[in-house]
Motif scaffolding. Structure first.
Motif, PDB file in Angstrom:
ATOM      1  N   UNK A 212      14.606 -68.790  42.667  1.00 32.63           N
ATOM      2  CA  UNK A 212      15.311 -68.704  41.388  1.00 32.63           C
ATOM      3  C   UNK A 212      16.818 -68.804  41.577  1.00 32.63           C
ATOM      4  N   UNK A 213      17.340 -68.239  42.675  1.00 36.37           N
ATOM      5  CA  UNK A 213      18.767 -68.334  42.939  1.00 36.37           C
ATOM      6  C   UNK A 213      19.167 -69.782  43.186  1.00 36.37           C
ATOM      7  N   UNK A 214      18.298 -70.539  43.835  1.00 32.10           N
ATOM      8  CA  UNK A 214      18.575 -71.956  44.049  1.00 32.10           C
ATOM      9  C   UNK A 214      18.634 -72.699  42.719  1.00 32.10           C
ATOM     10  N   UNK A 215      17.736 -72.373  41.806  1.00 29.13           N
ATOM     11  CA  UNK A 215      17.762 -72.975  40.470  1.00 29.13           C
ATOM     12  C   UNK A 215      19.079 -72.648  39.768  1.00 29.13           C
ATOM     13  N   UNK A 216      19.488 -71.371  39.829  1.00 29.57           N
ATOM     14  CA  UNK A 216      20.731 -70.957  39.186  1.00 29.57           C
ATOM     15  C   UNK A 216      21.934 -71.678  39.792  1.00 29.57           C
ATOM     16  N   UNK A 217      21.935 -71.850  41.111  1.00 27.14           N
ATOM     17  CA  UNK A 217      23.050 -72.535  41.777  1.00 27.14           C
ATOM     18  C   UNK A 217      23.147 -73.990  41.324  1.00 27.14           C
ATOM     19  N   UNK A 218      22.017 -74.678  41.229  1.00 26.87           N
ATOM     20  CA  UNK A 218      22.013 -76.071  40.799  1.00 26.87           C
ATOM     21  C   UNK A 218      22.544 -76.188  39.368  1.00 26.87           C
ATOM     22  N   UNK A 219      22.144 -75.259  38.506  1.00 27.40           N
ATOM     23  CA  UNK A 219      22.594 -75.306  37.112  1.00 27.40           C
ATOM     24  C   UNK A 219      24.094 -75.055  36.987  1.00 27.40           C
ATOM     25  N   UNK A 220      24.637 -74.199  37.841  1.00 27.42           N
ATOM     26  CA  UNK A 220      26.055 -73.842  37.744  1.00 27.42           C
ATOM     27  C   UNK A 220      26.976 -74.852  38.428  1.00 27.42           C
ATOM     28  N   UNK A 221      26.427 -75.661  39.320  1.00 28.74           N
ATOM     29  CA  UNK A 221      27.252 -76.552  40.135  1.00 28.74           C
ATOM     30  C   UNK A 221      28.100 -77.531  39.313  1.00 28.74           C
ATOM     31  N   UNK A 222      27.545 -78.226  38.319  1.00 27.29           N
ATOM     32  CA  UNK A 222      28.384 -79.182  37.573  1.00 27.29           C
ATOM     33  C   UNK A 222      29.580 -78.526  36.900  1.00 27.29           C
ATOM     34  N   UNK A 223      29.397 -77.348  36.328  1.00 25.33           N
ATOM     35  CA  UNK A 223      30.499 -76.671  35.655  1.00 25.33           C
ATOM     36  C   UNK A 223      31.567 -76.241  36.653  1.00 25.33           C
ATOM     37  N   UNK A 224      31.145 -75.741  37.814  1.00 24.75           N
ATOM     38  CA  UNK A 224      32.102 -75.316  38.823  1.00 24.75           C
ATOM     39  C   UNK A 224      32.907 -76.472  39.384  1.00 24.75           C
ATOM     40  N   UNK A 225      32.235 -77.587  39.649  1.00 25.25           N
ATOM     41  CA  UNK A 225      32.929 -78.762  40.175  1.00 25.25           C
ATOM     42  C   UNK A 225      33.896 -79.307  39.138  1.00 25.25           C
ATOM     43  N   UNK A 226      33.488 -79.295  37.885  1.00 23.60           N
ATOM     44  CA  UNK A 226      34.358 -79.805  36.826  1.00 23.60           C
ATOM     45  C   UNK A 226      35.635 -78.973  36.702  1.00 23.60           C
ATOM     46  N   UNK A 227      35.516 -77.652  36.845  1.00 27.05           N
ATOM     47  CA  UNK A 227      36.683 -76.790  36.664  1.00 27.05           C
ATOM     48  C   UNK A 227      37.545 -76.694  37.917  1.00 27.05           C
ATOM     49  N   UNK A 228      36.942 -76.591  39.087  1.00 26.63           N
ATOM     50  CA  UNK A 228      37.707 -76.328  40.314  1.00 26.63           C
ATOM     51  C   UNK A 228      37.840 -77.531  41.224  1.00 26.63           C
ATOM     52  N   UNK A 229      36.886 -78.432  41.204  1.00 27.94           N
ATOM     53  CA  UNK A 229      36.951 -79.618  42.052  1.00 27.94           C
ATOM     54  C   UNK A 229      36.975 -79.266  43.527  1.00 27.94           C
ATOM     55  N   UNK A 230      37.892 -79.895  44.266  1.00 30.16           N
ATOM     56  CA  UNK A 230      37.965 -79.706  45.717  1.00 30.16           C
ATOM     57  C   UNK A 230      38.463 -78.324  46.118  1.00 30.16           C
ATOM     58  N   UNK A 231      39.013 -77.568  45.166  1.00 24.53           N
ATOM     59  CA  UNK A 231      39.459 -76.207  45.496  1.00 24.53           C
ATOM     60  C   UNK A 231      38.300 -75.330  45.953  1.00 24.53           C
ATOM     61  N   UNK A 232      37.090 -75.698  45.585  1.00 27.72           N
ATOM     62  CA  UNK A 232      35.912 -74.936  46.012  1.00 27.72           C
ATOM     63  C   UNK A 232      35.701 -75.007  47.518  1.00 27.72           C
ATOM     64  N   UNK A 233      36.264 -76.010  48.163  1.00 30.18           N
ATOM     65  CA  UNK A 233      36.027 -76.238  49.590  1.00 30.18           C
ATOM     66  C   UNK A 233      37.130 -75.681  50.486  1.00 30.18           C
ATOM     67  N   UNK A 234      38.135 -75.047  49.906  1.00 27.57           N
ATOM     68  CA  UNK A 234      39.181 -74.420  50.714  1.00 27.57           C
ATOM     69  C   UNK A 234      38.552 -73.288  51.534  1.00 27.57           C
ATOM     70  N   UNK A 235      38.749 -73.256  52.865  1.00 29.75           N
ATOM     71  CA  UNK A 235      38.067 -72.264  53.716  1.00 29.75           C
ATOM     72  C   UNK A 235      38.248 -70.817  53.251  1.00 29.75           C
TER      73      UNK A 235
END
Length: 320
Positions: A212-235
């Motif tokens: 279920x956590x994997x399902x939740x992560x997939x659903x949230x991914x587009x919104x997170x990428x749209x808002x933060x973009x490459x900032x999500x990958x900062x170590x």
């Protein structure tokens, strides 16, 4: 198996239906560590973990925004749970997968709405508004008049905290959108309680939670990428996101799932009213925020309601 009543079973999963134990699996039998720890202690520990995780999330939000925090939290939590649990994807019925999908949707919605709320209003009032969802669930599914009394008592404590907690801001002074997001998170929290219990019955150990956590992560991914973009990958941001995931998702959700295998939904829902009290106590101990007399009274009401709910449920289980 079709979905039964919202009241979860209190019987642990039989040993014959579970594979070899994983680090997240509760020991079977009365001598097991989880049995000694007790479902009430599991719920309280989950609440403490969530509050520390929420404090850490505040540090991440300026970097990636509310949606970015949700994506980091759920994605990291899903990765950890999938690696630890290694759930089987075969041998499950269509109803099993339907329950996992519903559980994942509720987790994504609960997290997304809550972080949108705390991006607009203080954490204390946000948690107080959110906890109204589990309180409403305890009233709806309850079959005993005494549970209405305990829910009402807990609600009184929540109302007191709403007027004096979180820096003294009452609901009347809150941003309307933030308050609406918090109430929506409360609705999803109530749904989370129901589907967490059903998932715990259908899947061994924490396998259902990982899926279920994997399902939740997939659903949230587009919104997170749209808002933060490459900032999500900062170590540094990724490291903080993993910390938020462990404290706010992996540990508390696992503890709550284990507790729901032994604790009825009405009792669990009222115990959720401890969240504002835990937040106020953490603020006093960690941030040195003094509690007013009204705050102390509110905490006492919430704790009394939770203890009363557990005692009444225990008496109900005792043989005549």
């Amino acid at each position: 198996m079709t979905a039964p009543s919202a009241r979860p079973t209190t019987t642990p999963v039989p040993a014959a239906s579970a594979p070899a134990a994983t680090p997240l699996a509760p020991p079977e039998g009365p001598a097991g560590g989880a049995a000694r720890f007790g479902p009430v202690a599991l719920v309280v520990s989950a609440g403490v973990s969530v509050q520390f995780g929420a404090a850490l999330a505040v540090m991440v939000m300026p970097r990636v925004g509310a949606a970015g925090v949700v994506t980091l939290r759920l994605a990291a939590a899903a990765l950890v749970l999938l690696l630890v649990c290694r759930p089987k994807v075969r041998g499950h019925s269509r109803a099993d997968w339907g329950t996992v999908l519903a559980f994942g949707v509720t987790m994504a919605g609960m997290n997304g709405l809550f972080y949108q709320a705390v991006d607009r209003i203080p954490l204390g009032p946000a948690v107080t508004l959110e906890v109204l969802g589990p309180l409403a669930l305890s009233v709806i599914v309850s079959r005993r008049l005494v549970n209405l009394l305990w829910a009402g008592l807990a609600l009184g404590g929540v109302v007191l905290l709403s007027g004096h907690g979180g820096g003294g801001l009452g609901f009347g002074s809150l941003d309307p959108a933030g308050a609406a997001f918090a109430l929506g998170a409360g609705v999803m929290w109530a749904a989370y309680i129901v589907f967490s219990a059903r998932t715990g019955r259908r899947f061994p150990q924490a396998d259902g939670l990982a899926l279920a956590m994997a399902v939740a992560a997939v659903l949230s991914l587009p919104l997170g990428v749209h808002e933060a973009g490459s900032d999500l990958l900062v170590p540094a941001t990724l490291a903080l996101g993993v910390g938020v995931a462990l404290l706010s998702s992996v540990l508390p959700y696992t503890l709550e799932l284990l507790a729901l295998r032994r604790l009825p939904a009405p009792t669990f829902a009222i115990l959720m009213s401890l969240e504002p009290a835990i937040a106020a106590t953490a603020g006093f101990l960690v941030l040195h925020q003094a509690l007013s007399t009204v705050d102390a009274l509110a905490i006492a009401l919430v704790i009394a309601a939770s203890m009363g709910a557990v005692r009444s449920q225990t008496r109900k289980r005792q043989p005549a």
